[in-house]
Design a protein around this motif. Structure first.
Motif, PDB file in Angstrom:
ATOM      1  N   HIS A 140       0.696  -1.355  -0.205  1.00  0.00           N
ATOM      2  CA  HIS A 140       0.258  -0.048   0.054  1.00  0.00           C
ATOM      3  C   HIS A 140       0.989   1.177  -0.134  1.00  0.00           C
ATOM      4  O   HIS A 140       0.507   2.290  -0.530  1.00  0.00           O
ATOM      5  CB  HIS A 140      -0.793   0.056   1.333  1.00  0.00           C
ATOM      6  CG  HIS A 140      -1.950  -1.110   1.241  1.00  0.00           C
ATOM      7  ND1 HIS A 140      -2.792  -1.254   0.184  1.00  0.00           N
ATOM      8  CD2 HIS A 140      -2.161  -2.118   2.101  1.00  0.00           C
ATOM      9  CE1 HIS A 140      -3.579  -2.189   0.762  1.00  0.00           C
ATOM     10  NE2 HIS A 140      -3.169  -2.806   1.963  1.00  0.00           N
ATOM     11  N   ASP A 150      -1.255  10.423  -2.624  1.00  0.00           N
ATOM     12  CA  ASP A 150      -2.594  10.112  -2.875  1.00  0.00           C
ATOM     13  C   ASP A 150      -2.750   8.512  -2.461  1.00  0.00           C
ATOM     14  O   ASP A 150      -2.018   7.545  -2.892  1.00  0.00           O
ATOM     15  CB  ASP A 150      -3.018   9.821  -4.377  1.00  0.00           C
ATOM     16  CG  ASP A 150      -4.452   9.374  -4.622  1.00  0.00           C
ATOM     17  OD1 ASP A 150      -5.035   8.829  -3.801  1.00  0.00           O
ATOM     18  OD2 ASP A 150      -4.912   9.396  -5.644  1.00  0.00           O
ATOM     19  N   ASP A 151      -3.446   8.185  -1.297  1.00  0.00           N
ATOM     20  CA  ASP A 151      -3.304   7.007  -0.423  1.00  0.00           C
ATOM     21  C   ASP A 151      -3.542   5.884  -1.514  1.00  0.00           C
ATOM     22  O   ASP A 151      -3.275   4.628  -1.007  1.00  0.00           O
ATOM     23  CB  ASP A 151      -4.303   7.010   0.741  1.00  0.00           C
ATOM     24  CG  ASP A 151      -3.929   5.971   1.807  1.00  0.00           C
ATOM     25  OD1 ASP A 151      -2.774   5.444   1.904  1.00  0.00           O
ATOM     26  OD2 ASP A 151      -4.831   5.315   2.411  1.00  0.00           O
ATOM     27  N   ALA A 152      -4.422   6.136  -2.305  1.00  0.00           N
ATOM     28  CA  ALA A 152      -4.767   4.836  -3.506  1.00  0.00           C
ATOM     29  C   ALA A 152      -3.972   4.688  -4.456  1.00  0.00           C
ATOM     30  O   ALA A 152      -4.120   3.862  -5.548  1.00  0.00           O
ATOM     31  CB  ALA A 152      -6.153   5.307  -3.852  1.00  0.00           C
ATOM     32  N   THR A 153      -2.501   5.520  -4.375  1.00  0.00           N
ATOM     33  CA  THR A 153      -1.523   5.353  -5.659  1.00  0.00           C
ATOM     34  C   THR A 153      -1.484   4.046  -6.275  1.00  0.00           C
ATOM     35  O   THR A 153      -1.641   3.541  -7.375  1.00  0.00           O
ATOM     36  CB  THR A 153      -0.333   5.808  -5.116  1.00  0.00           C
ATOM     37  OG1 THR A 153      -0.600   7.245  -5.007  1.00  0.00           O
ATOM     38  CG2 THR A 153       0.794   5.713  -6.380  1.00  0.00           C
ATOM     39  N   SER A 155      -3.048   1.049  -5.586  1.00  0.00           N
ATOM     40  CA  SER A 155      -4.387   0.449  -6.022  1.00  0.00           C
ATOM     41  C   SER A 155      -4.856   0.993  -7.483  1.00  0.00           C
ATOM     42  O   SER A 155      -5.486   0.331  -8.141  1.00  0.00           O
ATOM     43  CB  SER A 155      -5.537   0.877  -5.221  1.00  0.00           C
ATOM     44  OG  SER A 155      -5.372   0.177  -3.918  1.00  0.00           O
ATOM     45  N   LEU A 156      -4.604   2.178  -7.689  1.00  0.00           N
ATOM     46  CA  LEU A 156      -4.969   2.714  -8.922  1.00  0.00           C
ATOM     47  C   LEU A 156      -4.122   2.293 -10.027  1.00  0.00           C
ATOM     48  O   LEU A 156      -4.316   1.896 -11.023  1.00  0.00           O
ATOM     49  CB  LEU A 156      -4.675   4.167  -9.140  1.00  0.00           C
ATOM     50  CG  LEU A 156      -5.737   5.171  -8.118  1.00  0.00           C
ATOM     51  CD1 LEU A 156      -5.239   6.545  -8.128  1.00  0.00           C
ATOM     52  CD2 LEU A 156      -7.107   4.921  -8.518  1.00  0.00           C
ATOM     53  N   PRO A 173      -8.194  -4.753  -1.480  1.00  0.00           N
ATOM     54  CA  PRO A 173      -7.051  -4.263  -0.597  1.00  0.00           C
ATOM     55  C   PRO A 173      -7.016  -5.200   0.749  1.00  0.00           C
ATOM     56  O   PRO A 173      -7.812  -5.430   1.371  1.00  0.00           O
ATOM     57  CB  PRO A 173      -7.673  -2.808  -0.376  1.00  0.00           C
ATOM     58  CG  PRO A 173      -8.578  -2.578  -1.502  1.00  0.00           C
ATOM     59  CD  PRO A 173      -9.253  -3.811  -1.739  1.00  0.00           C
ATOM     60  N   LEU A 203      -9.774   3.872   2.552  1.00  0.00           N
ATOM     61  CA  LEU A 203      -9.451   3.662   1.240  1.00  0.00           C
ATOM     62  C   LEU A 203     -10.567   2.881   0.459  1.00  0.00           C
ATOM     63  O   LEU A 203     -10.811   3.121  -0.632  1.00  0.00           O
ATOM     64  CB  LEU A 203      -8.439   2.684   1.284  1.00  0.00           C
ATOM     65  CG  LEU A 203      -7.642   2.006   0.123  1.00  0.00           C
ATOM     66  CD1 LEU A 203      -7.204   3.248  -0.935  1.00  0.00           C
ATOM     67  CD2 LEU A 203      -6.702   1.068   0.350  1.00  0.00           C
ATOM     68  N   ARG A 206     -12.669   5.680  -0.948  1.00  0.00           N
ATOM     69  CA  ARG A 206     -12.165   6.258  -2.117  1.00  0.00           C
ATOM     70  C   ARG A 206     -12.292   5.502  -3.118  1.00  0.00           C
ATOM     71  O   ARG A 206     -12.359   6.067  -4.432  1.00  0.00           O
ATOM     72  CB  ARG A 206     -10.601   6.686  -1.789  1.00  0.00           C
ATOM     73  CG  ARG A 206      -9.400   7.112  -2.642  1.00  0.00           C
ATOM     74  CD  ARG A 206      -9.552   8.308  -2.981  1.00  0.00           C
ATOM     75  NE  ARG A 206      -8.492   8.764  -3.762  1.00  0.00           N
ATOM     76  CZ  ARG A 206      -8.549   8.655  -5.098  1.00  0.00           C
ATOM     77  NH1 ARG A 206      -9.644   8.549  -5.816  1.00  0.00           N
ATOM     78  NH2 ARG A 206      -7.199   9.197  -5.943  1.00  0.00           N
ATOM     79  N   LEU A 207     -12.038   4.290  -3.160  1.00  0.00           N
ATOM     80  CA  LEU A 207     -11.893   3.475  -4.288  1.00  0.00           C
ATOM     81  C   LEU A 207     -13.326   2.823  -5.163  1.00  0.00           C
ATOM     82  O   LEU A 207     -13.349   2.516  -6.218  1.00  0.00           O
ATOM     83  CB  LEU A 207     -11.262   2.074  -4.035  1.00  0.00           C
ATOM     84  CG  LEU A 207      -9.846   2.177  -3.807  1.00  0.00           C
ATOM     85  CD1 LEU A 207      -9.132   0.976  -3.070  1.00  0.00           C
ATOM     86  CD2 LEU A 207      -8.956   2.707  -4.928  1.00  0.00           C
ATOM     87  N   CYS A 211     -13.931   2.084  -8.963  1.00  0.00           N
ATOM     88  CA  CYS A 211     -14.246   0.771  -9.405  1.00  0.00           C
ATOM     89  C   CYS A 211     -15.562   0.679 -10.090  1.00  0.00           C
ATOM     90  O   CYS A 211     -15.360   0.096 -11.085  1.00  0.00           O
ATOM     91  CB  CYS A 211     -14.012  -0.265  -8.332  1.00  0.00           C
ATOM     92  SG  CYS A 211     -12.400  -0.596  -7.384  1.00  0.00           S
TER      93      CYS A 211
END
Length: 483
Positions: A140, A150-153, A155-156, A173, A203, A206-207, A211
């Protein structure tokens, strides 16, 4: 790192086909003749009609058509480890010694490298007959263990990789907080994995819309009982269910005998026993590996409706042991397959390894054939598609799994001109040759995912560019992870 699309890939991504006629197609109830398959612009089947004649202008399959297989367990970054741990480094090598190289790789990989490795892997999966992947994503943070701006970096990166390749994605995640039962602090090698429970739920929030736009499914993966303390597991599950009551939940469990012994020492219970007593396990769960269960655990776990996530080539590569699939099936259990660490990326080979492991354990042949489906490759494909769709969270209400109305138009056409398929008179025999006699050659001709043609003549349109980017990223990683 976004990779440019070829004109052919752009065309296939923006102009979904709407129909295919197959002389033989594997439907949920078994093989059917003269099947017309139709799907809409959203990539969902609108008609599956056996006993038809080919309409004018509709593409005809050259060989048997199968449902695409869901890959229900993937750690994408581990594909970069392929072939690097096949030597004896300790007196008795095991999962635990393999894990040290995995930690070095996880500690070094950059967002750009992760996206390149994942894109190359997902292209391989499509070429090998997988059309959906459950990504068990636990890297993560940055190399120092700090959150990205960006905490989702990361995952993106995986979302973009799946979109570029065109594979369906279930993003999972991973919640990871401790290194052992009883709250043992995480090790330095785990610094990129660690998340507080509230951070994980944020998270997911955010996702979720990202998705939804891509058509990806979002769930949660408590890594394991050793990595998620009881209070955190309870809070995470409650938070997830408040967000999405139907979200898939995947967990590693009972993979190693050492894990079973440690859980017994901590709680007095075996891992699956503890989980069933402390969590509301149901059909939305996937118990990944679950290799080491006793008779009562097999019975109780199967009764929940959860899917057993079996990863035969990885479990063999790591020396995990053999899942007792006959006992699981006798209890009414459901199952699917995943490629996990990607020692092998071949849907047919996972099925082959699973059947062969059962033959070795029982000293019998054709163990996984059924009364309804005496051809073992047909029986296994139908079971793996059904269990995989359930674990992926992609079953639509009122629809079955695979080639049926309402489901995503994921289908695989076998190559009737392949040397091992020529001269065979039935689709059952052709599928058997594909699974059990391929000698690592793929008999896959074409693959559609979400109604879009992604693989022709056994090759993905982005194969060359994706593999070049994968090779470059892997070389960089190897340079940075040599001891």
């Amino acid at each position: 790192m976004a990779m440019p699309k070829s004109p052919e890939a752009q065309a296939s991504a923006t102009q979904p086909g709407d129909a295919l006629f197959a002389a033989h197609a594997l439907l949920p109830g078994g093989w059917a003749r003269d099947v017309l398959l139709q799907w809409n612009a959203a990539g969902a089947f609108t008609a599956v009609l056996p006993g038809n004649r080919p309409p004018p202008g509709v593409t005809q399959a050259s060989g048997p058509v199968l449902p695409g297989l869901p890959n229900l367990h993937s750690h994408a970054f581990q594909r970069a480890m392929g072939g690097l741990t096949e030597y004896r480094g300790t007196a008795q090598d095991s999962f635990w010694s393999w894990r040290e190289l995995m930690y070095r790789l996880a500690g070094a990989i950059t967002p750009e490298q992760l996206e390149a490795v994942a894109t190359g892997l997902y292209v391989e999966m499509l070429e090998a007959g997988y059309t959906q992947v459950c990504e068990f994503h636990y890297v993560h943070h940055d190399a120092n263990g700090q959150a990205y701006a960006d905490d989702a970096t990361l995952s993106l990166c995986l979302l973009r990789a799946a979109q570029t390749a065109g594979i369906g994605l279930t993003l999972l995640p991973v919640l990871y907080q401790t290194s052992g039962f009883g709250g043992t602090p995480p090790s330095d090698g785990q610094r990129r994995f660690i998340r507080r429970t509230d951070d994980m739920l944020a998270l997911l929030d955010r996702l979720r819309p990202l998705c939804a736009v891509q058509g990806a499914r979002l769930g949660l993966a408590p890594h394991s009982l050793r990595a998620v303390p009881p209070d955190a597991l309870r809070a995470a599950l409650e938070g997830l269910r408040a967000q999405d009551p139907t979200a898939p939940i995947h967990i590693h469990i009972a993979e190693q005998t050492g894990e079973v012994d440690a859980c017994l020492a901590w709680s007095g219970q075996r891992p699956v026993q503890w989980l069933l007593d402390h969590a509301s396990v149901d059909a939305h769960w996937c118990l990944v590996h679950a290799t080491h269960m006793d008779a009562d655990e097999y019975r109780r776990a199967a009764a929940t409706g959860a899917v057993a996530g079996l990863c035969p080539t990885t479990e063999a590569n790591l020396g995990d042991g053999i899942f007792d699939l006959s006992r699981w099936l006798a209890a009414g259990g459901r199952w699917g397959v995943g490629s996990d660490s990607h020692a092998t990326v071949n849907a047919a080979e996972e099925l082959l390894m699973l059947e062969y492991s059962q033959r070795l354990a029982t000293r019998q042949r054709n163990v996984l054939a059924t009364t309804m489906q005496p051809h073992v490759a047909t029986a296994m494909t139908l079971a793996a598609v059904s269990g995989g769709a359930q674990a992926s969270g992609t079953l639509n209400a009122g629809a079955g799994a695979g080639l049926c109305v309402g489901q995503r138009a994921d289908l695989v056409e076998l190559d009737a001109a392949h040397p091992l398929l020529q001269g065979l008179n039935t689709p059952e025999d052709m599928l058997s040759a594909h699974v059990f006699a391929s000698h690592r050659q793929s008999a896959v001709a074409r693959v559609w995912a979400g109604g879009r043609l992604r693989v022709q003549h056994g090759q993905h349109a982005e194969s060359a560019s994706a593999r070049a980017a994968f090779i470059h990223a892997r070389r960089q990683l190897l340079e940075n992870t040599r001891p």
